[in-house]
Design an enzyme around this catalytic site. Structure first.
Site, mmCIF file in Angstrom:
data_model
loop_
_atom_site.group_PDB
_atom_site.id
_atom_site.type_symbol
_atom_site.label_atom_id
_atom_site.label_comp_id
_atom_site.label_asym_id
_atom_site.label_seq_id
_atom_site.Cartn_x
_atom_site.Cartn_y
_atom_site.Cartn_z
ATOM 1 N N GLU A 1 -50.567 -82.469 -74.680
ATOM 2 C CA GLU A 1 -49.419 -83.216 -74.162
ATOM 3 C C GLU A 1 -49.491 -83.684 -71.982
ATOM 4 O O GLU A 1 -50.185 -83.186 -71.898
ATOM 5 C CB GLU A 1 -48.861 -80.954 -72.981
ATOM 6 C CG GLU A 1 -47.470 -81.280 -72.534
ATOM 7 C CD GLU A 1 -47.202 -79.640 -71.624
ATOM 8 O OE1 GLU A 1 -46.679 -79.368 -71.356
ATOM 9 O OE2 GLU A 1 -47.717 -78.351 -72.945
ATOM 10 N N GLU B 1 -53.083 -83.269 -66.632
ATOM 11 C CA GLU B 1 -52.481 -82.931 -65.487
ATOM 12 C C GLU B 1 -52.854 -83.288 -63.834
ATOM 13 O O GLU B 1 -54.357 -83.268 -64.368
ATOM 14 C CB GLU B 1 -51.804 -81.185 -65.298
ATOM 15 C CG GLU B 1 -51.482 -81.217 -64.019
ATOM 16 C CD GLU B 1 -49.972 -81.673 -63.457
ATOM 17 O OE1 GLU B 1 -49.517 -82.644 -62.861
ATOM 18 O OE2 GLU B 1 -48.993 -81.794 -64.501
ATOM 19 N N ASP C 1 -54.942 -88.997 -64.327
ATOM 20 C CA ASP C 1 -54.502 -90.041 -65.175
ATOM 21 C C ASP C 1 -54.403 -89.911 -66.671
ATOM 22 O O ASP C 1 -55.391 -90.490 -66.715
ATOM 23 C CB ASP C 1 -54.468 -91.357 -64.126
ATOM 24 C CG ASP C 1 -53.229 -91.922 -64.633
ATOM 25 O OD1 ASP C 1 -53.227 -92.204 -65.579
ATOM 26 O OD2 ASP C 1 -52.856 -92.995 -63.544
ATOM 27 N N ASP D 1 -41.798 -86.361 -64.121
ATOM 28 C CA ASP D 1 -41.519 -86.781 -63.078
ATOM 29 C C ASP D 1 -40.163 -87.993 -62.863
ATOM 30 O O ASP D 1 -40.208 -88.557 -63.381
ATOM 31 C CB ASP D 1 -42.298 -86.824 -61.617
ATOM 32 C CG ASP D 1 -42.726 -87.113 -59.765
ATOM 33 O OD1 ASP D 1 -40.613 -87.651 -59.710
ATOM 34 O OD2 ASP D 1 -42.948 -87.328 -59.266
ATOM 35 N N ASP E 1 -34.164 -83.103 -67.411
ATOM 36 C CA ASP E 1 -32.974 -82.962 -66.906
ATOM 37 C C ASP E 1 -31.878 -84.259 -66.722
ATOM 38 O O ASP E 1 -30.606 -83.674 -65.500
ATOM 39 C CB ASP E 1 -32.613 -81.758 -66.029
ATOM 40 C CG ASP E 1 -33.760 -81.766 -65.036
ATOM 41 O OD1 ASP E 1 -34.999 -81.924 -65.393
ATOM 42 O OD2 ASP E 1 -33.427 -81.484 -64.123
#
Length: 237
Positions: free
Chosen positions: A69, A94, A121, A143, A179
């Site tokens: 992930e 993350e 990263d 992002d 989204d």
């Protein structure tokens, strides 16, 4: 002079994003100090692995299939996978330490020896994963970098997708949720160019989340603000 190498020998990479937000609570600092090293996937960064030796996934996961992930945010989805997929090895990436601390809090409540956390990263991790070693990758509400001049900072660019494609097995799935309509546009342009095929056969395939989906706080924020989630599945050809 344009530099493409750091003095250490590392590729000269700009990092776009935040490593830290609001001040960490004392309990979060304790989690980072006590738990993070034990959840490391191994020597990833150039400072500890300058020769870019591959991670020993057999030693890490004992033959389990590996899922990634990338950008796990607050860790809701990764913690859900940790609980629901005990036979799968999981690595979460993350760089945002506040989000890493949130995940560590969730993992303390789980018996999850099959989870590893890279607090940095994703490109550095992709450097040291063996070729064709990843069975599934999640990129959830990345992002959006909404300004046009910042679109090159998005994950769905060749700089990220080419090493990801190298690390993924033929037939592996890349799952993207966003989204942002323009992120969908860029994903649909760039991901197939990197060696993936879109799996949708009809509108419901991108309007409806895949089985086992857990709605994250980022998705709930998007829904409250009237934005429409898209769920994209790609097959590594």
């Amino acid at each position: 002079m344009i530099r493409d190498r750091h003095p250490s020998g590392a590729p000269w990479r700009n990092f776009y994003g935040r490593f830290k937000g609001k001040a960490l609570r004392k309990s979060q600092e304790v989690l980072l100090d006590e738990d993070l090293d034990g959840l490391s996937p191994g020597p990833v960064g150039w400072d500890v692995n300058p020769d870019r030796e591959e991670l020993d996934l057999e030693a890490l996961f004992g033959g389990r299939e590996l899922w990634l992930e990338i950008g796990f945010g607050g860790g809701e989805h990764l913690a859900h996978l940790a609980a629901s997929e005990p036979e799968v090895g999981l690595i979460g990436c993350e760089p945002y330490l506040n989000g890493v601390a949130m995940l560590l809090s969730k993992l303390r409540k789980l018996a999850a020896p099959h989870v590893r956390v890279h607090p940095g990263d994703a490109r550095d991790l992709l450097d040291v994963l063996p070729a064709a070693s990843v069975g599934r990758t999640y990129l959830l509400y990345p992002d959006p970098w909404p300004k046009t001049r910042h679109h090159r900072r998005r994950f769905v660019t060749p700089e990220h997708l080419k090493p990801l494609a190298r690390a993924m097995q033929p037939g592996a799935e890349l799952r993207v949720a966003t989204d942002i309509a323009d992120y969908v546009r860029q994903a649909m342009e760039e991901i197939p160019r990197a060696g993936f095929e879109w799996l949708a056969e009809g509108p419901q395939d991108w309007r409806r989340p895949w089985d086992g989906w857990i709605s994250t706080r980022y998705e709930q924020k998007a829904l409250r603000e009237g934005r429409v989630p898209h769920y994209l599945r790609f097959w590594r050809s």
